[in-house]
Design an enzyme around this catalytic site. Sequence first.
Site, PDB file in Angstrom:
ATOM      1  N   GLU A   1       0.819  -1.225   0.000  1.00 35.91           N
ATOM      2  CA  GLU A   1       0.000   0.000   0.000  1.00 35.91           C
ATOM      3  C   GLU A   1       0.851   1.272   0.000  1.00 35.91           C
ATOM      4  O   GLU A   1       0.590   2.204   0.774  1.00 35.91           O
ATOM      5  CB  GLU A   1      -0.978  -0.028   1.181  1.00 35.91           C
ATOM      6  CG  GLU A   1      -1.907  -1.246   1.107  1.00 35.91           C
ATOM      7  CD  GLU A   1      -2.779  -1.462   2.337  1.00 35.91           C
ATOM      8  OE1 GLU A   1      -2.756  -0.620   3.251  1.00 35.91           O
ATOM      9  OE2 GLU A   1      -3.482  -2.487   2.383  1.00 35.91           O
TER      10      GLU A   1
ATOM     11  N   ASN B   1       2.043  -4.919  -3.316  1.00 34.98           N
ATOM     12  CA  ASN B   1       0.672  -5.339  -3.013  1.00 34.98           C
ATOM     13  C   ASN B   1      -0.165  -4.107  -2.655  1.00 34.98           C
ATOM     14  O   ASN B   1       0.310  -3.230  -1.932  1.00 34.98           O
ATOM     15  CB  ASN B   1       0.734  -6.297  -1.805  1.00 34.98           C
ATOM     16  CG  ASN B   1      -0.588  -6.932  -1.466  1.00 34.98           C
ATOM     17  OD1 ASN B   1      -1.253  -7.484  -2.344  1.00 34.98           O
ATOM     18  ND2 ASN B   1      -0.982  -6.863  -0.196  1.00 34.98           N
TER      19      ASN B   1
ATOM     20  N   HIS C   1     -10.278  -6.224  -2.369  1.00 35.05           N
ATOM     21  CA  HIS C   1     -11.315  -6.037  -1.353  1.00 35.05           C
ATOM     22  C   HIS C   1     -12.479  -5.364  -2.090  1.00 35.05           C
ATOM     23  O   HIS C   1     -12.466  -4.155  -2.307  1.00 35.05           O
ATOM     24  CB  HIS C   1     -10.807  -5.148  -0.211  1.00 35.05           C
ATOM     25  CG  HIS C   1      -9.752  -5.814   0.612  1.00 35.05           C
ATOM     26  ND1 HIS C   1      -9.994  -6.943   1.344  1.00 35.05           N
ATOM     27  CD2 HIS C   1      -8.440  -5.515   0.797  1.00 35.05           C
ATOM     28  CE1 HIS C   1      -8.888  -7.319   1.970  1.00 35.05           C
ATOM     29  NE2 HIS C   1      -7.924  -6.470   1.647  1.00 35.05           N
TER      30      HIS C   1
ATOM     31  N   GLU D   1      -5.993 -10.756  -1.377  1.00 28.28           N
ATOM     32  CA  GLU D   1      -6.808 -10.550  -0.159  1.00 28.28           C
ATOM     33  C   GLU D   1      -8.297 -10.524  -0.499  1.00 28.28           C
ATOM     34  O   GLU D   1      -9.052  -9.696   0.014  1.00 28.28           O
ATOM     35  CB  GLU D   1      -6.400  -9.233   0.535  1.00 28.28           C
ATOM     36  CG  GLU D   1      -4.929  -9.165   0.884  1.00 28.28           C
ATOM     37  CD  GLU D   1      -4.529  -7.918   1.668  1.00 28.28           C
ATOM     38  OE1 GLU D   1      -5.411  -7.183   2.146  1.00 28.28           O
ATOM     39  OE2 GLU D   1      -3.305  -7.685   1.794  1.00 28.28           O
TER      40      GLU D   1
ATOM     41  N   ASP E   1     -12.078 -10.458  -0.863  1.00 28.97           N
ATOM     42  CA  ASP E   1     -13.362 -10.557  -0.173  1.00 28.97           C
ATOM     43  C   ASP E   1     -14.356  -9.668  -0.913  1.00 28.97           C
ATOM     44  O   ASP E   1     -13.962  -8.770  -1.654  1.00 28.97           O
ATOM     45  CB  ASP E   1     -13.279 -10.222   1.334  1.00 28.97           C
ATOM     46  CG  ASP E   1     -12.565  -8.930   1.672  1.00 28.97           C
ATOM     47  OD1 ASP E   1     -12.606  -7.983   0.856  1.00 28.97           O
ATOM     48  OD2 ASP E   1     -11.974  -8.843   2.767  1.00 28.97           O
TER      49      ASP E   1
HETATM   50  O1  9MR Z   1      -7.293  -8.274   8.391  1.00 30.73           O
HETATM   51  C1  9MR Z   1      -6.381  -7.435   9.055  1.00 30.73           C
HETATM   52  C2  9MR Z   1      -6.980  -6.951  10.356  1.00 30.73           C
HETATM   53  O2  9MR Z   1      -7.121  -8.030  11.267  1.00 30.73           O
HETATM   54  C3  9MR Z   1      -6.122  -5.849  10.965  1.00 30.73           C
HETATM   55  O3  9MR Z   1      -6.765  -5.313  12.091  1.00 30.73           O
HETATM   56  C4  9MR Z   1      -5.876  -4.773   9.923  1.00 30.73           C
HETATM   57  C5  9MR Z   1      -5.007  -3.656  10.470  1.00 30.73           C
HETATM   58  O4  9MR Z   1      -4.753  -2.694   9.506  1.00 30.73           O
HETATM   59  O5  9MR Z   1      -5.247  -5.344   8.787  1.00 30.73           O
HETATM   60  C6  9MR Z   1      -6.070  -6.261   8.146  1.00 30.73           C
HETATM   61  O6  9MR Z   1      -5.466  -6.736   6.954  1.00 30.73           O
HETATM   62  C7  9MR Z   1      -5.158  -5.747   5.974  1.00 30.73           C
HETATM   63  C8  9MR Z   1      -3.944  -6.235   5.214  1.00 30.73           C
HETATM   64  O7  9MR Z   1      -2.901  -6.483   6.114  1.00 30.73           O
HETATM   65  C9  9MR Z   1      -3.519  -5.218   4.163  1.00 30.73           C
HETATM   66  N1  9MR Z   1      -4.609  -4.884   3.283  1.00 30.73           N
HETATM   67  C10 9MR Z   1      -5.846  -4.497   3.919  1.00 30.73           C
HETATM   68  C11 9MR Z   1      -6.269  -5.570   4.930  1.00 30.73           C
HETATM   69  C12 9MR Z   1      -7.608  -5.210   5.547  1.00 30.73           C
HETATM   70  O8  9MR Z   1      -7.510  -4.038   6.302  1.00 30.73           O
END
Ligand code: 9MR
Length: 467
Positions: A163, A205, A240, A268, A270
């Site tokens: 990101e 990513n 997402h 990722e 969903d």
């Molecule tokens: O799913 C993850 C969640 O449990 C955490 O609280 C969160 C913190 O930022 O991160 C989530 O995973 C993220 C991933 O690492 C990067 N892309 C976005 C995902 C969803 O926020």
Amino acid sequence: MLQTRTRRRAWIAGLATVVMAGAGFALSTQFANAQQSTLRSGADALGIDIGVAVNDSLLQNDSTYRNTIATQFNSVTAENGMKMEAVQPSQGSFNFSQGDRLIAFAQENDMSVHGHTLVWHNQSPGWVQNLSGEALRQAMEDHITTTMNHWEGDVATWDVVNEVVGDSNGQLRDSFWLRGLGEGYIQQAFEYARAADPSADLYMNDYSIDGINAKSDTYYQMAQDLVSQNLLDGMGFQAHLILGQVPGNMEQNLQRFADLGLKVRITELDVRIQMPASQQELEQQAEDFRRVVDICTNIADCSGVTVWGLRDGDSWVPDVFEGYGAPLLYNDDYTTKPAYDAVLEVLGGTPPDDDTTPPDDTTPPPTGDGDCTAVIDVVNDWGSGWQGNVLITAGDSAVSGWTLNWTWPSGQSISSSWNADISSSGSSVTASDVGWNANIAAGQTMNAWGFVGSGASASPQVTCTAG
Ligand code: 9MR
């Protein structure tokens, strides 16, 4: 212990391990029909990864969670356990326990591990965010080197940077990494990563880069640059997604990165739904999952698809998007959703119900070529651009295909779209269905597709032709 970069296909060996480890988990019918009935067997046969983001505490405490993952997936990603705040909570003090646990589980079950992530602005410990200049550069190098050395050979692929592009105009994200190190930090991160584990595939990513847009264009330029220096092996598209909004040009977008010689990966996935989710929305979600996995199977260099969590209740979505949920393949009681069946089918498997005779009351798909109407609904307008959703209503008889035509009143254009085939000539636009959204029952309205427009928002009169 060195793991090769080639995909693992030892499905039978993996299955045997699960049988032995699966005490207390009723798998007998699935095993009877194993070749047809798991995501994993289909993905193995296709030579791609089907992955899942794993929650460390469920992995430790819930045997059904473990067994479902081992049975259905051939790849895992730590949802949180390999991020910097977990791995290096204070400077120089490394804690690999969550990642080690995941890797042990993956090796027991012959799964590959996708590493997530080394350099990110979120979930980075406070100490690193307070550094700048040489101290920050050294900390980045140390973190990448020590982490990748520890898991060398065990983690096949790494999200080296996550990101790093912001959400407007395709500019680099204004993060403590950028402010402290300048634009060169991304290339530096890849140099350190390449040196630390030359056997790992290195990825960038991000989210909202699934279609062609300013943000994915920025990645495309960065990818060209990094590929020319042999620093990049793959591009991760988080996906997402919002229900019904698979970008229309997603396949074209992934293909342009693959054409640079990169692997592409959906990292990722969903698909969130405004709650409560209706049966129709769950069916639509199944079509969205089907489409995304289909895109991966259509691209020779797509290394796989990872879903971001196992069950709906495990997902991050409701915590962040108020009112949204149900974004994954499994219900909380480990029963599967229509989206699971759709993914299984794309991977070449057969959902259990397909073995039975359809019930007598199965409604045949609509076959009519009735009349239709359509409107452009402006759902968001941020000044420089806007989002339109297109609602199509069938008349007295069902519609089995549609084509829309309209003329923009004052210089608007479509910058990206999802779920329709679009062609434009000057201010005239033609849009038609993409197959799965062709059928609309008599009298029903479908939120059929959408787009991001540039210029002022507009709702011109739309002509809808059925058939
Ligand atoms: O799913 C993850 C969640 O449990 C955490 O609280 C969160 C913190 O930022 O991160 C989530 O995973 C993220 C991933 O690492 C990067 N892309 C976005 C995902 C969803 O926020």
